[in-house]
Write a protein that holds these residues in place. Structure first.
Motif, mmCIF file in Angstrom:
data_model
loop_
_atom_site.group_PDB
_atom_site.id
_atom_site.type_symbol
_atom_site.label_atom_id
_atom_site.label_comp_id
_atom_site.label_asym_id
_atom_site.label_seq_id
_atom_site.Cartn_x
_atom_site.Cartn_y
_atom_site.Cartn_z
ATOM 1 N N UNK A 236 -3.061 -1.291 -7.592
ATOM 2 C CA UNK A 236 -3.069 -1.251 -9.062
ATOM 3 C C UNK A 236 -4.413 -0.755 -9.609
ATOM 4 N N UNK A 237 -4.868 0.342 -9.006
ATOM 5 C CA UNK A 237 -6.107 0.990 -9.437
ATOM 6 C C UNK A 237 -5.770 2.340 -10.073
ATOM 7 N N UNK A 238 -6.640 2.846 -10.952
ATOM 8 C CA UNK A 238 -6.385 4.149 -11.584
ATOM 9 C C UNK A 238 -6.637 5.299 -10.597
ATOM 10 N N UNK A 239 -5.628 5.665 -9.870
ATOM 11 C CA UNK A 239 -5.788 6.712 -8.860
ATOM 12 C C UNK A 239 -4.496 7.508 -8.714
ATOM 13 N N UNK A 240 -4.612 8.619 -7.967
ATOM 14 C CA UNK A 240 -3.442 9.425 -7.618
ATOM 15 C C UNK A 240 -3.558 9.837 -6.155
ATOM 16 N N UNK A 241 -2.404 10.106 -5.539
ATOM 17 C CA UNK A 241 -2.371 10.367 -4.095
ATOM 18 C C UNK A 241 -1.778 11.737 -3.802
ATOM 19 N N UNK A 242 -2.451 12.451 -2.894
ATOM 20 C CA UNK A 242 -1.902 13.660 -2.295
ATOM 21 C C UNK A 242 -1.574 13.311 -0.848
ATOM 22 N N UNK A 243 -0.305 13.287 -0.490
ATOM 23 C CA UNK A 243 0.097 12.925 0.870
ATOM 24 C C UNK A 243 0.603 14.157 1.600
ATOM 25 N N UNK A 244 -0.065 14.519 2.695
ATOM 26 C CA UNK A 244 0.314 15.687 3.493
ATOM 27 C C UNK A 244 0.982 15.199 4.779
ATOM 28 N N UNK A 245 2.247 15.539 4.959
ATOM 29 C CA UNK A 245 3.036 15.009 6.089
ATOM 30 C C UNK A 245 3.158 15.983 7.254
ATOM 31 N N UNK A 246 2.589 17.182 7.133
ATOM 32 C CA UNK A 246 2.687 18.145 8.226
ATOM 33 C C UNK A 246 4.139 18.518 8.494
ATOM 34 N N UNK A 257 11.048 9.618 -1.635
ATOM 35 C CA UNK A 257 11.857 8.521 -2.173
ATOM 36 C C UNK A 257 10.962 7.444 -2.779
ATOM 37 N N UNK A 258 9.858 7.150 -2.076
ATOM 38 C CA UNK A 258 8.913 6.134 -2.546
ATOM 39 C C UNK A 258 8.257 6.552 -3.862
ATOM 40 N N UNK A 259 8.007 7.860 -4.028
ATOM 41 C CA UNK A 259 7.277 8.355 -5.204
ATOM 42 C C UNK A 259 7.921 7.949 -6.528
ATOM 43 N N UNK A 260 9.234 7.773 -6.511
ATOM 44 C CA UNK A 260 9.925 7.379 -7.752
ATOM 45 C C UNK A 260 9.932 5.866 -7.956
ATOM 46 N N UNK A 261 9.406 5.135 -6.958
ATOM 47 C CA UNK A 261 9.460 3.673 -7.008
ATOM 48 C C UNK A 261 8.091 3.030 -7.240
ATOM 49 N N UNK A 262 7.036 3.822 -7.221
ATOM 50 C CA UNK A 262 5.693 3.264 -7.383
ATOM 51 C C UNK A 262 5.117 3.688 -8.726
ATOM 52 N N UNK A 263 4.093 2.953 -9.173
ATOM 53 C CA UNK A 263 3.578 3.178 -10.519
ATOM 54 C C UNK A 263 2.288 4.001 -10.554
ATOM 55 N N UNK A 264 2.148 4.920 -9.609
ATOM 56 C CA UNK A 264 1.009 5.842 -9.659
ATOM 57 C C UNK A 264 1.482 7.229 -9.225
ATOM 58 N N UNK A 265 0.763 8.277 -9.638
ATOM 59 C CA UNK A 265 1.166 9.643 -9.280
ATOM 60 C C UNK A 265 1.033 9.886 -7.767
ATOM 61 N N UNK A 266 2.120 10.330 -7.145
ATOM 62 C CA UNK A 266 2.132 10.642 -5.713
ATOM 63 C C UNK A 266 2.731 12.028 -5.530
ATOM 64 N N UNK A 267 1.932 12.935 -4.992
ATOM 65 C CA UNK A 267 2.416 14.286 -4.697
ATOM 66 C C UNK A 267 2.588 14.405 -3.185
ATOM 67 N N UNK A 268 3.810 14.679 -2.744
ATOM 68 C CA UNK A 268 4.123 14.743 -1.321
ATOM 69 C C UNK A 268 4.220 16.206 -0.884
ATOM 70 N N UNK A 269 3.431 16.562 0.118
ATOM 71 C CA UNK A 269 3.399 17.929 0.634
ATOM 72 C C UNK A 269 3.706 17.922 2.126
ATOM 73 N N UNK A 270 4.360 18.960 2.590
ATOM 74 C CA UNK A 270 4.651 19.076 4.021
ATOM 75 C C UNK A 270 3.511 19.791 4.731
ATOM 76 N N UNK A 271 3.856 20.792 5.527
ATOM 77 C CA UNK A 271 2.834 21.568 6.234
ATOM 78 C C UNK A 271 2.276 22.609 5.271
ATOM 79 N N UNK A 272 1.012 22.494 4.918
ATOM 80 C CA UNK A 272 0.411 23.406 3.936
ATOM 81 C C UNK A 272 -0.788 24.139 4.531
ATOM 82 N N UNK A 273 -1.071 25.312 3.943
ATOM 83 C CA UNK A 273 -2.209 26.112 4.402
ATOM 84 C C UNK A 273 -3.445 25.930 3.531
ATOM 85 N N UNK A 274 -3.299 25.298 2.363
ATOM 86 C CA UNK A 274 -4.429 25.186 1.450
ATOM 87 C C UNK A 274 -5.181 23.879 1.543
#
Length: 379
Positions: A236-246, A257-274
Motif C-alpha cells: 500500500x505504497x505509492x508505486x507502480x510496477x513493470x513486470x518483465x516475464x521473458x 489476471x492479477x493486474x485487474x485485482x490489485x490497487x496499483x498500476x502494473x504493466x506486464x511485459x513478455x520478452x522485450x528488447x528495450x
C-alpha cells in the motif's frame, strides 16, 4: 568466398538461445557492426552443432540440479575436486562432440577470431584449435563476475574479464598477464545512449511522479516474480510496477489476471528488447543476479534488490555485489518494503550510489571488446 576471403571474419559462439550468453554475443556483434561494418560476423549456438543426446542430457541435468538439489550444484559448480575427477570424461566428450561444429561452421567460415561467451563453447573451440592445428584467435568473454575452473585453456589468446579483482586469480592459475584485459561484461550499446525520461515514460505509458519498480527474472522469467508483485501490492505504497516475464507465457497470463485485482498500476511485459529504456525510467530493479542483468543495471546506476539467485554463478555474483554495497538482498516482505521506503525518501544518496557503481560498471564494454579483437586479428 572471393572478396570475402580478404575481409576479417569473426565467429561468435554462445550456448542457449534465451540466455545472457547470447545477449553478450549480440552486444559484441552490435559493436562490431557499428564500428567495423566490413567485418563478416557469424553467430552460432553451440548446441545446434552438437550431439542432441548430450545437449538434452546437459540441459536436463542442469535444471534438475538448480530446481531439486540447488545446494549440491552450489558446491560442485566451482569445485576443483569435481573438476579433476571429471577431467578425463570431459576431454573425451569435447573430442567426441566437436566434429559437427568444425564441419558445419569452423571449416567453411574459416574465422580469424572465435569469441566465446560460455565456458563450454570455449572448451570446444579450444579442442578444435588444438586438434586441427588452427591459428584463429580464441577469445574468452565470461558473462558473470566470478568464474569456475572450466574457463582455463592454454591456447586462449585473450580473456576479457568483468572486473580487475579476477586478474590475480588468473595469474595464479598460470594465465599470462598479457592475455588478461579488463573490459567488463559486454552489454548493448543502447545502454550508453542518452534518452529523455519524459519521452520514454510516454512511450511505455508509465505514470509520472510514481516510484517505479522493474521486476525481472531473466529471459526465462524464472523466480518469485509473482510473489514479489503480490508483496508490493500489499505494501500500500505509492508505486507502480513493470513486470518483465521473458518467455514465461504462463507467468505473463497470471500477472495480467492479477493486474485487474490489485490497487496499483502494473504493466506486464513478455520478452522485450528495450530493457535499457525500462531501466532508465525505473527507480529500483528487483531481480535475480544474472551477470548481464547486473551489468546493465550497474551501467544505469540503478539500485538493485536481489531475489532468487540461481546456485553457482548467480550466488557468487550476489556475494560480490553485497560485498561492494552495490545491491540489497531481499529475503522477505519487510526487506522489500524497507528498501522502497529508503529509496523513496531523502536518506538514500543516489550520487554516492552512482559513484560506487563505477567500480564495476563498463557501459562501453562491447565497444571496447570489439576494438581490441580487431587489434588482435589485424595483420
Amino acid at each position: 568466398m572471393g572478396k570475402d576471403k580478404k575481409k576479417a571474419r569473426i565467429l561468435l559462439l554462445y550456448v542457449s538461445d534465451i540466455s545472457g550468453h547470447r545477449q553478450a554475443a549480440r552486444a559484441i556483434k552490435q559493436a562490431l557492426n557499428s564500428f567495423y561494418p566490413d567485418v563478416l560476423i557469424r553467430e552460432e549456438n553451440l548446441f545446434r552443432h552438437g550431439n542432441p543426446f548430450v545437449r538434452c542430457s546437459l540441459n536436463s541435468l542442469y535444471y534438475t540440479f538448480i530446481k531439486v538439489i540447488p545446494w549440491f550444484w552450489d558446491i560442485i559448480w566451482d569445485s576443483k575436486e569435481v573438476y579433476w575427477l571429471t577431467y578425463a570424461l570431459r576431454i573425451f566428450l569435447y573430442y567426441a562432440n566437436y566434429h559437427r561444429l568444425y564441419r558445419e561452421v569452423i571449416k567453411p567460415f574459416d574465422p580469424h577470431a572465435v569469441i566465446c561467451t560460455h565456458c563450454l563453447s570455449c572448451a570446444i573451440s579450444s579442442t578444435i584449435k588444438r586438434a586441427k592445428k588452427l591459428n584463429y584467435s580464441l577469445v574468452a568473454v565470461p558473462t558473470d563476475f566470478y568464474l569456475n575452473p572450466y574457463w582455463f585453456y592454454k591456447n586462449v589468446d585473450v580473456y576479457f574479464l568483468p572486473h580487475s579483482e579476477l586478474k590475480a586469480d588468473f595469474i595464479k592459475r598460470g594465465i599470462s598477464p598479457e592475455k588478461i584485459q579488463i573490459t567488463g561484461i559486454p552489454i548493448s550499446l543502447d545502454f550508453c545512449k542518452l534518452k529523455q525520461k519524459e519521452k520514454l515514460k510516454k512511450k511505455w505509458r508509465i505514470k509520472d511522479g510514481l516510484f517505479t519498480i522493474l521486476v525481472m527474472g531473466g529471459g526465462q522469467g524464472i523466480g518469485s516474480i509473482e510473489e514479489t508483485v503480490l508483496t508490493l501490492s500489499e505494501a500500500h505504497l505509492p508505486l507502480q510496477i513493470l513486470a518483465v516475464t521473458g518467455i514465461n507465457r504462463k507467468l505473463k497470463r497470471k500477472l495480467q489476471k492479477i493486474s485487474s485485482q490489485i490497487d496499483l498500476p502494473l504493466k506486464v511485459l513478455g520478452y522485450v528488447n528495450g530493457i535499457d529504456e525500462l531501466m532508465e525510467i525505473s527507480d529500483l530493479l528487483i531481480s535475480k543476479s544474472g551477470g548481464l542483468t547486473t551489468a546493465e543495471a550497474l551501467s544505469k546506476a540503478l539500485p538493485m534488490g536481489i531475489i532468487d539467485s540461481i546456485p553457482g554463478q548467480e550466488r557468487r555474483n550476489k556475494q560480490l555485489l553485497l560485498k561492494k554495497n552495490l545491491a540489497f538482498e531481499l529475503t522477505n516482505k519487510k526487506n522489500i518494503i524497507d528498501l522502497i521506503k529508503k529509496l523513496s525518501d531523502h536518506s538514500f544518496n543516489r550520487e554516492d550510489w552512482k559513484e560506487r557503481t563505477k567500480n564495476l560498471a563498463y557501459p562501453r564494454s562491447s565497444e571496447e571488446i570489439a576494438r581490441r579483437v580487431m587489434e588482435l586479428i589485424k595483420p
